[in-house]
Design a protein around this motif. Structure first.
Motif, PDB file in Angstrom:
ATOM      1  N   SER A  63      40.953   7.422  49.895  1.00 26.06           N
ATOM      2  CA  SER A  63      41.205   5.997  49.708  1.00 26.06           C
ATOM      3  C   SER A  63      41.140   5.356  51.091  1.00 26.06           C
ATOM      4  O   SER A  63      41.838   5.816  52.012  1.00 26.06           O
ATOM      5  CB  SER A  63      42.584   5.772  49.102  1.00 26.06           C
ATOM      6  OG  SER A  63      43.014   4.442  49.293  1.00 26.06           O
ATOM      7  N   PRO A  64      40.321   4.334  51.305  1.00 29.76           N
ATOM      8  CA  PRO A  64      40.189   3.725  52.637  1.00 29.76           C
ATOM      9  C   PRO A  64      41.512   3.319  53.259  1.00 29.76           C
ATOM     10  O   PRO A  64      41.778   3.617  54.422  1.00 29.76           O
ATOM     11  CB  PRO A  64      39.288   2.517  52.375  1.00 29.76           C
ATOM     12  CG  PRO A  64      38.464   2.916  51.198  1.00 29.76           C
ATOM     13  CD  PRO A  64      39.389   3.720  50.342  1.00 29.76           C
ATOM     14  N   TYR A  65      42.361   2.658  52.487  1.00 29.44           N
ATOM     15  CA  TYR A  65      43.627   2.178  53.034  1.00 29.44           C
ATOM     16  C   TYR A  65      44.578   3.332  53.335  1.00 29.44           C
ATOM     17  O   TYR A  65      45.261   3.334  54.366  1.00 29.44           O
ATOM     18  CB  TYR A  65      44.281   1.189  52.073  1.00 29.44           C
ATOM     19  CG  TYR A  65      43.508  -0.109  51.938  1.00 29.44           C
ATOM     20  CD1 TYR A  65      43.433  -0.995  53.009  1.00 29.44           C
ATOM     21  CD2 TYR A  65      42.856  -0.446  50.758  1.00 29.44           C
ATOM     22  CE1 TYR A  65      42.722  -2.190  52.898  1.00 29.44           C
ATOM     23  CE2 TYR A  65      42.145  -1.633  50.637  1.00 29.44           C
ATOM     24  CZ  TYR A  65      42.079  -2.497  51.717  1.00 29.44           C
ATOM     25  OH  TYR A  65      41.366  -3.665  51.607  1.00 29.44           O
ATOM     26  N   ARG A  66      44.628   4.314  52.462  1.00 29.47           N
ATOM     27  CA  ARG A  66      45.520   5.451  52.686  1.00 29.47           C
ATOM     28  C   ARG A  66      45.059   6.279  53.875  1.00 29.47           C
ATOM     29  O   ARG A  66      45.891   6.759  54.657  1.00 29.47           O
ATOM     30  CB  ARG A  66      45.595   6.316  51.424  1.00 29.47           C
ATOM     31  CG  ARG A  66      46.363   5.669  50.286  1.00 29.47           C
ATOM     32  CD  ARG A  66      46.399   6.574  49.064  1.00 29.47           C
ATOM     33  NE  ARG A  66      47.141   5.951  47.963  1.00 29.47           N
ATOM     34  CZ  ARG A  66      47.275   6.490  46.763  1.00 29.47           C
ATOM     35  NH1 ARG A  66      46.722   7.684  46.508  1.00 29.47           N
ATOM     36  NH2 ARG A  66      47.955   5.859  45.821  1.00 29.47           N
ATOM     37  N   LEU A  67      43.770   6.451  54.016  1.00 31.33           N
ATOM     38  CA  LEU A  67      43.247   7.222  55.144  1.00 31.33           C
ATOM     39  C   LEU A  67      43.587   6.536  56.455  1.00 31.33           C
ATOM     40  O   LEU A  67      44.079   7.173  57.401  1.00 31.33           O
ATOM     41  CB  LEU A  67      41.729   7.388  55.014  1.00 31.33           C
ATOM     42  CG  LEU A  67      41.045   8.116  56.172  1.00 31.33           C
ATOM     43  CD1 LEU A  67      41.564   9.537  56.309  1.00 31.33           C
ATOM     44  CD2 LEU A  67      39.530   8.121  55.995  1.00 31.33           C
ATOM     45  N   CYS A  68      43.350   5.234  56.528  1.00 34.03           N
ATOM     46  CA  CYS A  68      43.650   4.483  57.761  1.00 34.03           C
ATOM     47  C   CYS A  68      45.146   4.506  58.060  1.00 34.03           C
ATOM     48  O   CYS A  68      45.552   4.687  59.216  1.00 34.03           O
ATOM     49  CB  CYS A  68      43.160   3.044  57.633  1.00 34.03           C
ATOM     50  SG  CYS A  68      41.358   2.879  57.621  1.00 34.03           S
ATOM     51  N   ALA A  69      45.957   4.339  57.021  1.00 34.07           N
ATOM     52  CA  ALA A  69      47.408   4.348  57.216  1.00 34.07           C
ATOM     53  C   ALA A  69      47.881   5.707  57.720  1.00 34.07           C
ATOM     54  O   ALA A  69      48.736   5.789  58.617  1.00 34.07           O
ATOM     55  CB  ALA A  69      48.115   3.993  55.910  1.00 34.07           C
ATOM     56  N   ALA A  70      47.337   6.788  57.164  1.00 30.61           N
ATOM     57  CA  ALA A  70      47.747   8.133  57.563  1.00 30.61           C
ATOM     58  C   ALA A  70      47.347   8.426  59.006  1.00 30.61           C
ATOM     59  O   ALA A  70      48.145   8.948  59.793  1.00 30.61           O
ATOM     60  CB  ALA A  70      47.138   9.167  56.617  1.00 30.61           C
ATOM     61  N   VAL A  71      46.113   8.093  59.360  1.00 31.13           N
ATOM     62  CA  VAL A  71      45.630   8.331  60.729  1.00 31.13           C
ATOM     63  C   VAL A  71      46.442   7.508  61.721  1.00 31.13           C
ATOM     64  O   VAL A  71      46.860   8.009  62.773  1.00 31.13           O
ATOM     65  CB  VAL A  71      44.121   8.003  60.840  1.00 31.13           C
ATOM     66  CG1 VAL A  71      43.673   8.012  62.304  1.00 31.13           C
ATOM     67  CG2 VAL A  71      43.300   9.002  60.034  1.00 31.13           C
ATOM     68  N   PHE A  72      46.674   6.240  61.381  1.00 33.14           N
ATOM     69  CA  PHE A  72      47.440   5.374  62.278  1.00 33.14           C
ATOM     70  C   PHE A  72      48.861   5.887  62.457  1.00 33.14           C
ATOM     71  O   PHE A  72      49.391   5.925  63.579  1.00 33.14           O
ATOM     72  CB  PHE A  72      47.458   3.946  61.731  1.00 33.14           C
ATOM     73  CG  PHE A  72      48.200   2.969  62.610  1.00 33.14           C
ATOM     74  CD1 PHE A  72      47.663   2.559  63.815  1.00 33.14           C
ATOM     75  CD2 PHE A  72      49.439   2.469  62.227  1.00 33.14           C
ATOM     76  CE1 PHE A  72      48.348   1.660  64.637  1.00 33.14           C
ATOM     77  CE2 PHE A  72      50.129   1.578  63.029  1.00 33.14           C
ATOM     78  CZ  PHE A  72      49.577   1.176  64.251  1.00 33.14           C
ATOM     79  N   ALA A  73      49.499   6.293  61.368  1.00 35.43           N
ATOM     80  CA  ALA A  73      50.880   6.774  61.434  1.00 35.43           C
ATOM     81  C   ALA A  73      50.980   8.038  62.283  1.00 35.43           C
ATOM     82  O   ALA A  73      51.907   8.172  63.103  1.00 35.43           O
ATOM     83  CB  ALA A  73      51.408   7.040  60.029  1.00 35.43           C
ATOM     84  N   LEU A  74      50.054   8.952  62.123  1.00 37.61           N
ATOM     85  CA  LEU A  74      50.069  10.186  62.908  1.00 37.61           C
ATOM     86  C   LEU A  74      49.868   9.898  64.391  1.00 37.61           C
ATOM     87  O   LEU A  74      50.594  10.415  65.247  1.00 37.61           O
ATOM     88  CB  LEU A  74      48.989  11.142  62.401  1.00 37.61           C
ATOM     89  CG  LEU A  74      49.296  11.892  61.104  1.00 37.61           C
ATOM     90  CD1 LEU A  74      48.054  12.632  60.605  1.00 37.61           C
ATOM     91  CD2 LEU A  74      50.440  12.886  61.324  1.00 37.61           C
ATOM     92  N   CYS A  75      48.867   9.067  64.698  1.00 37.43           N
ATOM     93  CA  CYS A  75      48.577   8.735  66.100  1.00 37.43           C
ATOM     94  C   CYS A  75      49.743   7.985  66.742  1.00 37.43           C
ATOM     95  O   CYS A  75      50.108   8.250  67.891  1.00 37.43           O
ATOM     96  CB  CYS A  75      47.306   7.908  66.187  1.00 37.43           C
ATOM     97  SG  CYS A  75      45.788   8.834  65.838  1.00 37.43           S
ATOM     98  N   LEU A  76      50.340   7.053  65.989  1.00 41.16           N
ATOM     99  CA  LEU A  76      51.451   6.268  66.528  1.00 41.16           C
ATOM    100  C   LEU A  76      52.681   7.148  66.756  1.00 41.16           C
ATOM    101  O   LEU A  76      53.407   6.961  67.741  1.00 41.16           O
ATOM    102  CB  LEU A  76      51.794   5.127  65.572  1.00 41.16           C
ATOM    103  CG  LEU A  76      52.821   4.106  66.076  1.00 41.16           C
ATOM    104  CD1 LEU A  76      52.306   3.401  67.331  1.00 41.16           C
ATOM    105  CD2 LEU A  76      53.148   3.085  64.989  1.00 41.16           C
TER     106      LEU A  76
END
Length: 286
Positions: free
Chosen positions: A8-21
């Motif tokens: 899911s585009p939104y879930r993928l971006c949210a997961a990557v952002f959360a991990l990096c942050l």
């Protein structure tokens, strides 16, 4: 043939952002690599590049698919460096003019120092500090352009139009930068109101920069121009070329960066609109 994961585009971006942050916060608050002899928080950027590589492999998007195209790389980077050079030349000139009008002439000095929200840091000269500064900033812009422009915009395009994708990616890029003022507040280097004001300013400034680099990504079809401009901002204007007066160094650094980025944003926006207008005229004439 390797199986590619569906996402899911939104879930993928949210997961990557959360991990990096999360890793960014750990490094800023616990490891504090920038306050060691290394002088730079780079571990979370290396983590981001590794995570990006894993995501690109598992989704089948690939480095080329998000904008790291081999063809035209050198020309794209040079164009970005040229854009940054012209705009920062104007910003440095404005800054020097302000000091002159105040009756406190300033001058430029070339040395390497880290970036601080609370005052100038000790600087150093020599080839090794310069080389390390360049290396760390290449890692920095590779990660941030690859994740925030390359991956996020590319993936979010699947869920909506470009401007929506660019604005979301740019908002995340702005939030990404508030870790710095929050740390300064936690460690008593800033008051809460100062940190809140700096956070809002960072979201605005980084957001403008993100939108600009997203437009460059859209116009050129690759990340190279934005990466070159990003590298100029981080390496020369932030870490290497300083304005020094009798009262200190880089007192107006934030203003300098904001002025240069606003100028370059307006230039890129004008080019983007002209390209879209010319494309529309061409299509209407067919």
């Amino acid at each position: 043939m390797e199986k590619q994961i569906k996402y899911s585009p939104y879930r993928l971006c949210a997961a990557v952002f959360a991990l990096c942050l999360t890793v960014r916060a750990i490094e800023y608050f616990l490891l504090q690599t920038d306050r060691t002899a290394v002088g730079e928080n780079f571990i979370h950027k290396v983590f981001g590049i590794i995570l990006l590589a894993v995501v690109l492999k598992s989704t089948g998007l690939g480095w080329v698919g998000i904008g790291f195209k081999g063809r035209g790389a050198a020309a794209g980077i040079l164009k970005g460096l040229l854009l940054g050079s012209v705009c920062f030349a104007a910003a440095y000139g404005l800054e020097l003019a302000v000091f002159a009008l105040k009756g406190a002439p300033a001058h430029l000095e070339l040395y390497v120092s880290g970036f601080s929200l609370t005052g100038p840091l000790a600087g150093s000269t020599g080839l090794i500090p310069l080389a390390l500064c360049l290396l760390f900033n290449i890692i920095n812009v590779w990660m941030e352009e690859g994740v925030f422009r390359g991956l996020f915009i590319r993936v979010l395009l699947e869920a909506g139009g470009f401007m929506r994708a660019n604005l979301i990616a740019s908002a995340l890029f702005g939030i990404w930068h508030v870790v710095m003022p929050i740390r300064s507040c936690v460690y008593g280097e800033m008051t809460l109101p100062q940190a809140a004001l700096m956070s809002a300013g960072y979201i605005l400034l980084a957001g403008i920069m993100g939108v600009k680099w997203g437009l460059l990504y859209r116009m050129t079809g690759s990340l190279w121009a934005g990466l070159g401009d990003h590298l100029m901002n981080n390496t020369v204007a932030t870490n290497m070329l300083h304005v020094v007066s009798k009262s200190g160094a880089d007192e107006l650094q934030i203003i300098r960066v904001f002025a240069a980025q606003l100028i370059s944003f307006l230039i890129v926006l004008a080019l983007y609109r002209r390209k879209n207008r010319n494309s529309s005229l061409t299509q209407n004439n067919i």
